[in-house]
Design a protein around this motif. Structure first.
Motif, PDB file in Angstrom:
ATOM      1  N   TYR A 169      -9.802  -1.857  -8.670  1.00  0.00           N
ATOM      2  CA  TYR A 169      -9.562  -1.406  -7.309  1.00  0.00           C
ATOM      3  C   TYR A 169      -9.052  -2.572  -6.482  1.00  0.00           C
ATOM      4  O   TYR A 169      -9.328  -3.739  -6.774  1.00  0.00           O
ATOM      5  N   ASP A 195       0.834  -1.196   0.000  1.00  0.00           N
ATOM      6  CA  ASP A 195       0.000   0.000   0.000  1.00  0.00           C
ATOM      7  C   ASP A 195       0.875   1.254   0.000  1.00  0.00           C
ATOM      8  O   ASP A 195       2.106   1.173   0.089  1.00  0.00           O
ATOM      9  N   GLY A 226      -5.579  -8.933  -0.282  1.00  0.00           N
ATOM     10  CA  GLY A 226      -6.898  -8.358  -0.489  1.00  0.00           C
ATOM     11  C   GLY A 226      -7.600  -8.961  -1.673  1.00  0.00           C
ATOM     12  O   GLY A 226      -7.191  -9.991  -2.205  1.00  0.00           O
ATOM     13  N   ARG A 282       0.090  -6.162   2.044  1.00  0.00           N
ATOM     14  CA  ARG A 282      -1.229  -6.627   2.445  1.00  0.00           C
ATOM     15  C   ARG A 282      -1.738  -7.664   1.447  1.00  0.00           C
ATOM     16  O   ARG A 282      -1.230  -7.794   0.336  1.00  0.00           O
ATOM     17  N   THR A 300      -9.294  -3.999  -2.631  1.00  0.00           N
ATOM     18  CA  THR A 300      -9.904  -3.923  -1.303  1.00  0.00           C
ATOM     19  C   THR A 300      -8.960  -4.571  -0.323  1.00  0.00           C
ATOM     20  O   THR A 300      -8.600  -5.736  -0.478  1.00  0.00           O
ATOM     21  N   THR A 301      -8.533  -3.828   0.695  1.00  0.00           N
ATOM     22  CA  THR A 301      -7.527  -4.348   1.616  1.00  0.00           C
ATOM     23  C   THR A 301      -8.103  -5.422   2.517  1.00  0.00           C
ATOM     24  O   THR A 301      -9.306  -5.537   2.703  1.00  0.00           O
ATOM     25  N   ALA A 329     -12.221  -8.296   4.340  1.00  0.00           N
ATOM     26  CA  ALA A 329     -12.336  -6.913   3.889  1.00  0.00           C
ATOM     27  C   ALA A 329     -12.523  -5.959   5.059  1.00  0.00           C
ATOM     28  O   ALA A 329     -13.286  -6.236   5.990  1.00  0.00           O
ATOM     29  N   ASP A 330     -11.805  -4.831   5.021  1.00  0.00           N
ATOM     30  CA  ASP A 330     -11.974  -3.815   6.053  1.00  0.00           C
ATOM     31  C   ASP A 330     -12.536  -2.521   5.473  1.00  0.00           C
ATOM     32  O   ASP A 330     -12.390  -1.456   6.040  1.00  0.00           O
ATOM     33  N   GLU A 331     -13.172  -2.644   4.296  1.00  0.00           N
ATOM     34  CA  GLU A 331     -13.855  -1.518   3.659  1.00  0.00           C
ATOM     35  C   GLU A 331     -12.903  -0.448   3.125  1.00  0.00           C
ATOM     36  O   GLU A 331     -13.336   0.647   2.803  1.00  0.00           O
ATOM     37  N   HIS A 332     -11.625  -0.722   3.044  1.00  0.00           N
ATOM     38  CA  HIS A 332     -10.669   0.253   2.536  1.00  0.00           C
ATOM     39  C   HIS A 332     -10.260  -0.151   1.134  1.00  0.00           C
ATOM     40  O   HIS A 332      -9.782  -1.245   0.921  1.00  0.00           O
ATOM     41  N   THR A 333     -10.460   0.746   0.167  1.00  0.00           N
ATOM     42  CA  THR A 333     -10.112   0.429  -1.211  1.00  0.00           C
ATOM     43  C   THR A 333      -9.099   1.432  -1.754  1.00  0.00           C
ATOM     44  O   THR A 333      -9.049   2.587  -1.328  1.00  0.00           O
ATOM     45  N   TYR A 334      -8.286   0.945  -2.687  1.00  0.00           N
ATOM     46  CA  TYR A 334      -7.315   1.781  -3.390  1.00  0.00           C
ATOM     47  C   TYR A 334      -7.480   1.555  -4.891  1.00  0.00           C
ATOM     48  O   TYR A 334      -7.655   0.408  -5.324  1.00  0.00           O
TER      49      TYR A 334
END
Length: 258
Positions: free
Chosen positions: A26, A8, A16, A14, A28-29, A39-44
């Motif tokens: 995308y 990241d 994902g 990580r 998702t971490t 999933a922890d709801e964090h996307t890049y």
């Protein structure tokens, strides 16, 4: 599911899930170890992270001449049992990287392949049980130094040099990849190879059974299942794309020092 290993923006490695929304990728971490998925709801956006190889193999077992059309273009016989050779961990390279290859060689070829990633320690696996030890599939480029491969019988110089095994971008779980999945390779946007998983001489279960008769496979080990016809040379500055149905597209650049 499509799993991805990535670094990241803060530099943390990580695991994902790879998702696509409106044709934009995308990540998702996930929490926990890099190969876990929670999933922890964090996307890049994929462009904001460094995608890493989806596996960290202790060894990659490659299969030679597993497509009749490739054997024909090499003016070679189709083997009566799988032709095996190894690539060590130093060969692994990632999606999105520019791989630096050997200098001073007349020909380094691309070879698009479907790769199997092993999910558990296994030995002496029957064909009927082979699917149970598969974690998933990924795209693989069996880069080959033809200058030295033609001069030796064990193919160490020809196949085991640094960065000779780009793979990725994701690990697609088995249900994602059709039995007749298409395999395509493009160089600078031009199609060079096109084939199908169903054209293999030896199937994935046959390969797993044969290999595990001789050696133990560990979690993360890779089996590269052979390449269809159309292998050809690469040049400095080329961009290679390997697209396999159900997995996605592995993309990497090429640097050949002078």
């Amino acid at each position: 599911m499509k799993r991805v290993r990535f670094r990241d923006p803060a530099g943390t490695i990580r695991g994902g899930r790879w998702i696509t929304e409106d044709e934009t990728a995308y990540v998702t971490t996930a929490l926990g170890e890099p190969d876990s998925v929670a999933a922890d709801e964090h996307t890049y956006p994929a462009d904001d992270v460094d995608v890493l190889s989806p596996a960290q193999p202790t060894k990659t077992v490659c299969i030679g001449r597993n497509y009749v059309d490739h054997a024909d273009e090499q003016d070679a016989d189709v083997p009566d049992r799988p032709l095996l050779f190894l690539k060590p961990p130093n060969t692994v390279a990632s999606h999105g990287s520019t791989v630096s290859l050997l200098a001073g060689k007349e020909r380094i070829d691309h070879e698009a392949e479907l790769a199997v990633v092993i999910g558990e320690t296994c030995h002496d696996v029957s064909e009927s049980d082979a699917e149970d030890v598969i974690a998933g599939y990924t795209c693989f480029n069996d880069l080959s130094n033809r200058d030295d491969q033609r001069r030796e019988t064990n193919w160490v110089r020809g196949k085991a040099f640094d960065n000779a095994a780009p793979m990725g971008p994701v690990l697609a779980t088995p249900e994602e990849v059709p039995a007749d999945a298409s395999i395509e390779l493009r160089v600078n946007g031009e199609q060079r190879q096109s084939g199908s998983r169903e054209d293999m001489v030896f199937s994935v279960p046959e390969l797993i059974a044969e290999i595990t008769d001789y050696m133990t496979l560990e979690p993360g080990d890779v089996i590269a299942t052979g390449t269809p016809a159309g292998v050809g040379p690469l040049e400095d500055g080329d961009t290679v794309e390997i697209e396999i149905e159900g997995i996605g597209t592995l993309r990497h650049g090429v640097h050949i020092p002078e």
